[in-house]
Design a protein around this motif. Structure first.
Motif, short mmCIF file in Angstrom:
data_model
loop_
_atom_site.label_atom_id
_atom_site.label_comp_id
_atom_site.label_asym_id
_atom_site.label_seq_id
_atom_site.Cartn_x
_atom_site.Cartn_y
_atom_site.Cartn_z
N SER B 161 43.82 -9.22 -41.10
CA SER B 161 44.46 -8.20 -40.26
C SER B 161 43.48 -7.11 -39.83
O SER B 161 43.67 -6.50 -38.80
CB SER B 161 45.68 -7.61 -40.95
N GLU B 162 42.43 -6.88 -40.64
CA GLU B 162 41.37 -6.00 -40.17
C GLU B 162 40.05 -6.76 -40.22
O GLU B 162 39.82 -7.54 -41.14
CB GLU B 162 41.27 -4.73 -41.03
N PHE B 163 39.21 -6.50 -39.24
CA PHE B 163 37.99 -7.30 -39.11
C PHE B 163 36.98 -6.48 -38.31
O PHE B 163 37.35 -5.56 -37.57
CB PHE B 163 38.30 -8.61 -38.37
N THR B 164 35.72 -6.84 -38.44
CA THR B 164 34.68 -6.16 -37.67
C THR B 164 34.48 -6.90 -36.36
O THR B 164 34.85 -8.08 -36.23
CB THR B 164 33.35 -6.14 -38.42
N LEU B 165 33.86 -6.23 -35.42
CA LEU B 165 33.58 -6.89 -34.15
C LEU B 165 32.61 -8.06 -34.35
O LEU B 165 32.67 -9.06 -33.64
CB LEU B 165 33.02 -5.89 -33.14
N SER B 166 31.74 -7.93 -35.35
CA SER B 166 30.83 -9.05 -35.63
C SER B 166 31.60 -10.27 -36.12
O SER B 166 31.28 -11.40 -35.75
CB SER B 166 29.81 -8.65 -36.69
N SER B 198 40.89 0.28 -36.34
CA SER B 198 41.95 0.52 -37.31
C SER B 198 41.76 1.91 -37.94
O SER B 198 42.63 2.40 -38.63
CB SER B 198 41.91 -0.53 -38.41
N GLY B 199 40.59 2.48 -37.76
CA GLY B 199 40.30 3.77 -38.39
C GLY B 199 39.49 3.63 -39.66
O GLY B 199 38.95 4.60 -40.18
N ASN B 200 39.40 2.40 -40.17
CA ASN B 200 38.65 2.18 -41.42
C ASN B 200 37.27 1.61 -41.15
O ASN B 200 36.98 1.15 -40.05
CB ASN B 200 39.43 1.22 -42.32
N LYS B 201 36.46 1.66 -42.19
CA LYS B 201 35.12 1.09 -42.11
C LYS B 201 34.89 0.19 -43.31
O LYS B 201 35.44 0.41 -44.38
CB LYS B 201 34.07 2.21 -42.15
N ALA B 210 30.25 -1.36 -40.82
CA ALA B 210 30.86 -1.65 -39.53
C ALA B 210 32.25 -1.03 -39.42
O ALA B 210 32.97 -0.90 -40.41
CB ALA B 210 30.98 -3.17 -39.34
N GLU B 211 32.60 -0.70 -38.21
CA GLU B 211 33.95 -0.21 -37.91
C GLU B 211 34.92 -1.40 -38.00
O GLU B 211 34.60 -2.50 -37.58
CB GLU B 211 33.95 0.34 -36.49
#
Lengths: 226, 226
Positions: B161-166, B198-201, B210-211
């Motif tokens: 559900s959350e992931f980096t652009l990479s 998402s606001g997290n890193k 990464a964001e």
DNA sequence: TCAAAAGTGTTCCTGTTACACCCATGA
DNA sequence: TCATGGGTGTAACAGGAACACTTTTGA
């Protein structure tokens, strides 16, 4: 297939095949409908179809329906999908493998049999309400065909073997349901090089005679038309 | 459905459902296979599947298979098509409605039952030969999924559900099987605006954190990604 | 301070869009 | 000669492709 038997009960499910047959007549996209006679659906319009035979494939069943109803063979035919809502047929559990066909309008002779009250082409713009889930099938076909015009050469299946660029242009507009800039469209089509001049020209009309073109291949090719 | 009965014989055709379940692990596209026990296919690998129950839809049958094998529900599931070569199953006439599913790799726990000799993820690059027409089904799914990456946001179904652009970038490359320019890809994705921060890193790694991003919607949307 | 992945701009080129007039023919 | 559809070019713009260095962190 039979690795896990999900149920120990026997299946009592019939398999039918339905065919959504499209053509273009007088600048309108038409679908072939039959009018039913049997009880709960007397006089209701529906797509032609029927139960599968034991030893044939669903595609062959679809080709047979097509041949019986329109007399055409060697047309574009594609599996649309399988429709299996348990309540779709009031007679019992029947799942339907739906196909769609695209046929050129010349050379088609509608066959009426006494199984049906009537057989007619209907404009997709003004369809009556249909039996079973057939309206939905038509809807899904339309979306599939419109999308497919954009990245393939399927349009060949609706055109005669020789045609003018204007006919080609109008055919795209009719199926898509909106207009396309003539010069940009023609430039693109000629550049993509999937139609070539046949060497002939239209004659006998009261204006400049158009060049006739033909498709390089009458089978599905992937080309970015739109 | 039943407008024309094409045959007067009774049908003796069974309906099965097969599921091609895909995920990405360690930068490889994987498909879930089961190893069969029964006679002519002892130790042969195949897609999980089984006969339909009387009162369910094929989609529900596919969801059930998925749940049983991987414990996941609420994933992307799409009908691939119906496969009906009369000789596809040596036991008799069985037509199969195939589905494919895309699942994120975390949260999946493979369930082995004594019905099967084994259950494993296999890289699509190194598949064994499969029972029935299952190799073909995998092939067709691959083509469908790769095409669909280009014009939809389905990739969400493979990512956490959350992931980096990479991660997103690598996911596209793995499924497509070729590389994509990083800067052009990211510009396009951010411009299309179907993922948002998402606001997290990420933290705890030996390099710049990464964001994290998430999908605006976890359902099929049409977006021109490629 | 080093290693590792994150993040970020610009230029060139190709393809798309918008748009209007002359051409060839039969009536 | 006129009415009808056939056939053609150009300029402005947008999006795609190619390409490399600086940043931030933990070790």
């Amino acid at each position: 297939m039979t690795q896990v038997k999900l149920s120990t009960e026997e299946q009592n499910i019939k398999i039918a095949v339905d065919a959504a047959i499209f053509t273009v007549q007088h600048d309108e996209l038409m679908v072939l409908l039959i009018q039913m006679k049997k009880k709960p659906f007397a006089n209701v319009w529906a797509l032609p179809g029927g139960l599968m035979e034991q030893e044939e494939t669903t595609e062959n069943a679809a080709r047979r329906i097509l041949k019986i109803q329109t007399g055409v063979s060697d047309v574009y035919l594609e599996q649309l999908g399988t429709f299996d809502d348990p309540k779709r047929d009031p007679f019992g559990r029947v799942i339907s493998v739906a196909y769609f066909a695209l046929v050129p309008s010349e050379g088609v002779k509608l066959e009426t049999t006494d199984k049906y009250a009537d057989v007619q082409w209907w404009s997709v713009q003004k369809l009556p309400s249909l039996a079973y889930d057939h309206s939905y099938m038509v809807q899904v076909t339309l979306e599939r065909v419109r999308a497919k015009l954009g990245y393939t050469n399927v349009i060949w299946s609706l055109l005669p073997s020789e045609f003018t660029l204007s006919q080609l242009h109008r055919m795209y507009e009719v199926v898509l349901g909106h207009s396309l800039d003539k010069r940009n469209f023609l430039r693109k089509v000629l550049h993509l090089d999937f139609v070539v001049p046949s060497g002939n020209k239209v004659s006998g009309e009261a204006h400049r005679p158009a060049e006739l073109y033909k498709f390089k291949q009458k089978k599905l090719q992937y080309v970015e038309v739109l």
